[in-house]
Design an enzyme around this catalytic site. Structure first.
Site, PDB file in Angstrom:
ATOM      1  CD1 TRP A 103      -2.053  -2.118   2.107  1.00  0.00           C
ATOM      2  CD2 TRP A 103      -2.829  -1.530   0.099  1.00  0.00           C
ATOM      3  NE1 TRP A 103      -2.994  -3.038   1.718  1.00  0.00           N
ATOM      4  CE2 TRP A 103      -3.491  -2.713   0.504  1.00  0.00           C
ATOM      5  CE3 TRP A 103      -3.155  -0.963  -1.139  1.00  0.00           C
ATOM      6  CZ2 TRP A 103      -4.458  -3.338  -0.285  1.00  0.00           C
ATOM      7  CZ3 TRP A 103      -4.120  -1.599  -1.926  1.00  0.00           C
ATOM      8  CH2 TRP A 103      -4.752  -2.763  -1.496  1.00  0.00           C
ATOM      9  CG  ASP A 172      -3.290   3.890   3.953  1.00  0.00           C
ATOM     10  OD1 ASP A 172      -4.340   3.708   4.602  1.00  0.00           O
ATOM     11  OD2 ASP A 172      -2.977   3.225   2.938  1.00  0.00           O
ATOM     12  CE  LYS A 196      -8.468  -3.342   4.061  1.00  0.00           C
ATOM     13  NZ  LYS A 196      -7.697  -2.491   3.173  1.00  0.00           N
TER      14      LYS A 196
HETATM   15  C1  PLP Z   1      -7.079  -2.107   2.071  1.00  0.00           C
HETATM   16  C2  PLP Z   1      -6.064  -1.042   2.125  1.00  0.00           C
HETATM   17  C3  PLP Z   1      -5.942  -0.065   1.110  1.00  0.00           C
HETATM   18  C4  PLP Z   1      -6.783  -0.096  -0.141  1.00  0.00           C
HETATM   19  O1  PLP Z   1      -8.083   0.273   0.119  1.00  0.00           O
HETATM   20  P1  PLP Z   1      -9.170   0.436  -1.047  1.00  0.00           P
HETATM   21  O2  PLP Z   1     -10.296   1.072  -0.312  1.00  0.00           O
HETATM   22  O3  PLP Z   1      -9.461  -0.930  -1.562  1.00  0.00           O
HETATM   23  O4  PLP Z   1      -8.599   1.311  -2.095  1.00  0.00           O
HETATM   24  C5  PLP Z   1      -5.014   0.940   1.277  1.00  0.00           C
HETATM   25  N1  PLP Z   1      -4.220   0.991   2.363  1.00  0.00           N
HETATM   26  C6  PLP Z   1      -4.295   0.064   3.347  1.00  0.00           C
HETATM   27  C7  PLP Z   1      -3.394   0.187   4.520  1.00  0.00           C
HETATM   28  C8  PLP Z   1      -5.207  -0.975   3.251  1.00  0.00           C
HETATM   29  O5  PLP Z   1      -5.288  -1.888   4.230  1.00  0.00           O
END
Ligand code: PLP
Length: 359
Positions: A103, A172, A196
């Site tokens: 990511w 993030d 998540k």
């Molecule tokens: C799942 C995830 C993403 C991607 O998320 P999307 O909503 O599918 O674009 C980005 N960063 C982290 C840390 C993730 O766990």
């Protein structure tokens, strides 16, 4: 209560059953108004109130001061990889990045399309098995921000303390937001895909310091400017109504059980039970270095890929669902987010002990 499996899925992930039950009622008939939640106008009084309440709960749970905007956007966390540099950098400017997983790497790629990224640290050479400590890297003095991923969902690593920097932080937090308290004031911007830890797929939470909104260049299209969404209270266009509503319900649930400090305590207990099991049996090997272990995603390997496949299959038969590791590292991944019940971890450990003996 319906018969439920223990859902170890990394995302979309398990939600509190009472949230699902309330949503199931409201989808058909919101608050006994004779109209379903997902057929209501986003500009109706009822839905505006839902959005304001969700925002206020987020502010309260995360202690977000008034000089930050709380936005509900679409396009997933992945869109933020581009929106962050579009809004905070622009051509000729630079952000500093810690490459601690897929990511982070994807965010670096987008930053280099829009502006430029200094990769101050990378753990790619050791299969992303750790995150750096302060002092392991040097941030380019010309960088506008230090970008990192607080929890690396795929590898099961997590920053145990937030990096310290004289640059503003950008993070993030998709897979660990609201799992532990943090001080937002060193952050310029925090974002998280909802699916998540705080809700269903469809909404991305963005918390951005207000003074940064004006950095955006005229060349950035309207929908990609934070300012656009901030000025309209996330109602510039039709927002992800159901996701915002459900985030609100999850926040109410979290508040009821004692808020972020209370859930952190439970998260630590759950993770400790699982790591203790991994460390106590030779049969299992943790992927993450001990100093970087995640409280949210616990990754480990068995002696062979064949045994891992059997483990996933037999686990599923016992109601331990979604244990297969990410395709990029294989193995096993148990995602134990906020809403994941402690009993599911206890059952998993019992299964691990049996499996190790029988294999
Ligand atoms: C799942 C995830 C993403 C991607 O998320 P999307 O909503 O599918 O674009 C980005 N960063 C982290 C840390 C993730 O766990």
């Amino acid at each position: 209560m319906p018969d439920r499996v223990y859902n170890f899925s990394p995302g979309p992930a398990t939600l509190p059953v009472e949230v699902l039950q309330q949503a199931a009622i409201d989808i058909v008939n919101y608050n006994n108004k004779g109209i379903g939640l997902i057929e209501m106008s986003h500009r109706s009084k009822d839905f505006m109130a839902i959005t304001v309440e969700a925002e206020n709960l987020i502010r309260e749970l995360l202690n977000v001061p008034q000089n930050y905007q709380v936005l509900f956007l679409q396009g997933g966390a992945s869109t933020q990889f581009a929106m962050v540099p579009m809004n905070l950098l622009g051509p000729g400017k630079k952000g500093s990045y810690l490459n601690t997983g897929v990511w982070a790497k994807k965010a670096i790629k987008e930053a280099n399309i829009v502006a430029s990224a200094q990769v101050a640290y990378s753990s790619e050479g050791s299969k992303y098995d750790h995150v750096p400590a302060d002092g392991d890297y040097t941030v380019d003095p010309a960088a506008e921000y230090l970008y990192f991923v607080s929890n690396n969902t795929i590898y099961g690593t997590q920053f145990h303390t937030m990096p310290k920097s004289d640059k503003m932080l950008v993070c993030d937090m998709s897979s660990d937001i609201m799992s532990r308290p943090f001080d937002i004031t060193p952050f310029g911007l925090v974002f998280a895909g909802a699916q998540k830890n705080i809700g269903p797929a469809g909404a991305t939470l963005v918390i951005v310091r207000e003074d940064l909104l004006d950095r955006v260049a005229e060349t950035v299209p309207t929908m990609f400017r934070y300012k656009t969404h901030a000025e309209k209270g996330s109602m510039f266009n039709t927002p992800p109504c159901f996701a915002i509503y459900t985030i609100g319900l999850v926040c109410k649930w979290l508040k009821k059980i004692g808020g972020v400090p209370a859930i952190e305590k439970i998260n630590r207990e759950k993770a400790a039970i699982l790591y203790e099991a991994i460390d106590s049996m030779d049969f299992y090997r943790g992927h993450a270095r001990k100093d970087s272990r995640s409280l949210m995603n616990v990754t480990f390997n068995l002696p062979t890929p064949e045994l891992e496949a059997r483990f996933v299959q037999e686990g599923a038969k016992r109601g331990l669902d979604g244990l297969k590791g990410h395709r990029s590292i294989g193995g096993i991944r148990a995602s134990i987010y906020n809403a994941f019940p402690k009993q599911g971890v206890i059952d998993l450990v019992a299964f691990m002990k049996e499996f190790a003996k029988s294999a």
